[in-house]
Design an enzyme around this catalytic site. Structure first.
Site, PDB file in Angstrom:
ATOM      1  N   ARG A 101      -2.449  -6.040  -8.468  1.00 56.73           N
ATOM      2  CA  ARG A 101      -1.218  -7.149  -8.090  1.00 56.73           C
ATOM      3  C   ARG A 101      -1.475  -8.131  -9.287  1.00 56.73           C
ATOM      4  O   ARG A 101      -0.067  -8.303  -9.811  1.00 56.73           O
ATOM      5  CB  ARG A 101      -1.259  -7.593  -6.870  1.00 56.73           C
ATOM      6  CG  ARG A 101      -0.968  -6.682  -5.648  1.00 56.73           C
ATOM      7  CD  ARG A 101      -1.818  -7.242  -4.415  1.00 56.73           C
ATOM      8  NE  ARG A 101      -3.005  -6.975  -4.431  1.00 56.73           N
ATOM      9  CZ  ARG A 101      -3.996  -7.257  -3.486  1.00 56.73           C
ATOM     10  NH1 ARG A 101      -3.273  -7.772  -2.309  1.00 56.73           N
ATOM     11  NH2 ARG A 101      -5.311  -6.994  -3.531  1.00 56.73           N
TER      12      ARG A 101
ATOM     13  N   HIS B  82       0.977  -1.144  -0.082  1.00 55.73           N
ATOM     14  CA  HIS B  82      -0.129   0.112   0.130  1.00 55.73           C
ATOM     15  C   HIS B  82       0.912   1.269   0.110  1.00 55.73           C
ATOM     16  O   HIS B  82       0.412   2.321  -0.873  1.00 55.73           O
ATOM     17  CB  HIS B  82      -1.034   0.177   1.309  1.00 55.73           C
ATOM     18  CG  HIS B  82      -1.849  -0.893   1.281  1.00 55.73           C
ATOM     19  ND1 HIS B  82      -2.037  -1.693   2.487  1.00 55.73           N
ATOM     20  CD2 HIS B  82      -2.983  -1.486   0.476  1.00 55.73           C
ATOM     21  CE1 HIS B  82      -3.332  -2.580   2.283  1.00 55.73           C
ATOM     22  NE2 HIS B  82      -3.501  -2.334   1.102  1.00 55.73           N
TER      23      HIS B  82
ATOM     24  N   SER C  27      -3.080  -7.606   2.997  1.00 55.29           N
ATOM     25  CA  SER C  27      -3.521  -7.177   4.125  1.00 55.29           C
ATOM     26  C   SER C  27      -3.982  -8.740   4.693  1.00 55.29           C
ATOM     27  O   SER C  27      -3.507  -9.031   5.921  1.00 55.29           O
ATOM     28  CB  SER C  27      -4.639  -6.572   4.550  1.00 55.29           C
ATOM     29  OG  SER C  27      -4.060  -5.101   3.956  1.00 55.29           O
TER      30      SER C  27
ATOM     31  N   LYS D 299     -14.409  -7.493   6.416  1.00 58.17           N
ATOM     32  CA  LYS D 299     -13.604  -8.414   6.673  1.00 58.17           C
ATOM     33  C   LYS D 299     -13.289  -8.588   8.172  1.00 58.17           C
ATOM     34  O   LYS D 299     -13.514  -7.694   8.868  1.00 58.17           O
ATOM     35  CB  LYS D 299     -12.170  -8.402   6.044  1.00 58.17           C
ATOM     36  CG  LYS D 299     -12.382  -8.326   4.515  1.00 58.17           C
ATOM     37  CD  LYS D 299     -11.329  -7.850   3.933  1.00 58.17           C
ATOM     38  CE  LYS D 299     -11.609  -7.360   2.169  1.00 58.17           C
ATOM     39  NZ  LYS D 299     -10.707  -6.585   1.763  1.00 58.17           N
TER      40      LYS D 299
HETATM   41  P1  ADP Z   1      -9.837  -3.442  -0.038  1.00 64.92           P
HETATM   42  O1  ADP Z   1     -10.509  -3.941   1.162  1.00 64.92           O
HETATM   43  O2  ADP Z   1     -10.589  -2.382  -0.618  1.00 64.92           O
HETATM   44  O3  ADP Z   1      -9.432  -4.399  -1.177  1.00 64.92           O
HETATM   45  P2  ADP Z   1      -7.264  -3.152   0.764  1.00 64.92           P
HETATM   46  O4  ADP Z   1      -6.673  -2.356   1.827  1.00 64.92           O
HETATM   47  O5  ADP Z   1      -7.086  -4.631   0.842  1.00 64.92           O
HETATM   48  O6  ADP Z   1      -8.785  -2.708   0.331  1.00 64.92           O
HETATM   49  O7  ADP Z   1      -6.422  -2.614  -0.540  1.00 64.92           O
HETATM   50  C1  ADP Z   1      -6.745  -1.134  -1.041  1.00 64.92           C
HETATM   51  C2  ADP Z   1      -6.058  -1.053  -2.326  1.00 64.92           C
HETATM   52  O8  ADP Z   1      -4.662  -1.437  -2.377  1.00 64.92           O
HETATM   53  C3  ADP Z   1      -6.582  -1.998  -3.496  1.00 64.92           C
HETATM   54  O9  ADP Z   1      -6.692  -1.218  -4.739  1.00 64.92           O
HETATM   55  C4  ADP Z   1      -5.644  -2.991  -3.612  1.00 64.92           C
HETATM   56  O10 ADP Z   1      -5.486  -3.758  -4.617  1.00 64.92           O
HETATM   57  C5  ADP Z   1      -4.303  -2.355  -3.409  1.00 64.92           C
HETATM   58  N1  ADP Z   1      -3.350  -3.324  -2.739  1.00 64.92           N
HETATM   59  C6  ADP Z   1      -3.185  -4.179  -1.729  1.00 64.92           C
HETATM   60  N2  ADP Z   1      -1.839  -4.707  -1.690  1.00 64.92           N
HETATM   61  C7  ADP Z   1      -1.312  -4.279  -2.577  1.00 64.92           C
HETATM   62  C8  ADP Z   1       0.202  -4.468  -3.015  1.00 64.92           C
HETATM   63  N3  ADP Z   1       0.984  -5.190  -2.399  1.00 64.92           N
HETATM   64  N4  ADP Z   1       0.689  -3.929  -4.194  1.00 64.92           N
HETATM   65  C9  ADP Z   1      -0.122  -3.070  -4.861  1.00 64.92           C
HETATM   66  N5  ADP Z   1      -1.249  -2.606  -4.538  1.00 64.92           N
HETATM   67  C10 ADP Z   1      -2.013  -3.319  -3.441  1.00 64.92           C
END
Ligand code: ADP
Length: 156
Positions: A90, A17, A128, A41
């Site tokens: 990703r 992130h 996450s 979640k």
């Molecule tokens: P959500 O619950 O909306 O999926 P996340 O907190 O999991 O939220 O992720 C927020 C954003 O960051 C999403 O667009 C996700 O694809 C992106 N993201 C999460 N991990 C990575 C990573 N390792 N590399 C690039 N983008 C990521």
């Protein structure tokens, strides 16, 4: 000034992130990291902690602001005059969901563009939910999360 929203659960904020928001901070004048209040979640950190951790991790990024948000993303974006929505990609597996979401957001708020930032190679596998799983099983996540998150995990 172009304001962009980077929405997510950020539970917890990972190095993936952080890499996305750092790179996006060179593209937009102002970025609001919008931390989803009501995560569907299983929560590792509550909303207050997730916001505090995102703030601590982005303290050096002067054009990045962190806020909690609830409800429809496009309404939050309109309220803050944001015309861009940042999402990270990703793998192809992210694509279908992100594609549908961006189309829906376009229908709801045509003035906004969704901008995708490709994951850095070293963080393609990082999510996450995987971090939560490793934490649950008491594994080492020190290379995957920024220092403030690691400290918060150690204090738990
Ligand atoms: P959500 O619950 O909306 O999926 P996340 O907190 O999991 O939220 O992720 C927020 C954003 O960051 C999403 O667009 C996700 O694809 C992106 N993201 C999460 N991990 C990575 C990573 N390792 N590399 C690039 N983008 C990521």
């Amino acid at each position: 000034m172009v304001v962009a929203i980077y929405p997510g659960s950020f539970d917890p904020i990972t190095k993936g992130h952080l890499d996305v928001v750092k790179r996006a901070s060179h593209l937009f004048e102002h970025i609001i990291m919008a931390v989803v209040e009501d995560s569907t979640k299983h929560e590792l950190f509550d909303i207050k902690q997730r916001v505090a951790l995102a703030k601590a991790c982005t303290i050096d990024l002067k054009n990045v602001e962190v806020m909690p948000f609830d409800g429809l993303l496009v309404e939050f974006a309109k309220k803050h005059n944001a015309t861009a929505i940042i999402r990270g990609l990703r793998a192809i597996s992210d694509f279908e969901y992100e594609f549908k979401m961006s189309q829906m957001n376009k229908v709801l708020y045509p003035e906004a563009e969704t901008v995708f930032v490709m994951s850095a190679l070293e963080y393609t596998f990082l999510s996450s939910s995987l971090v939560k799983e490793v934490v649950r099983l008491e594994g080492d996540v020190s290379t995957l999360v920024p220092a403030p998150v690691l400290k918060a995990l150690n204090n738990r």
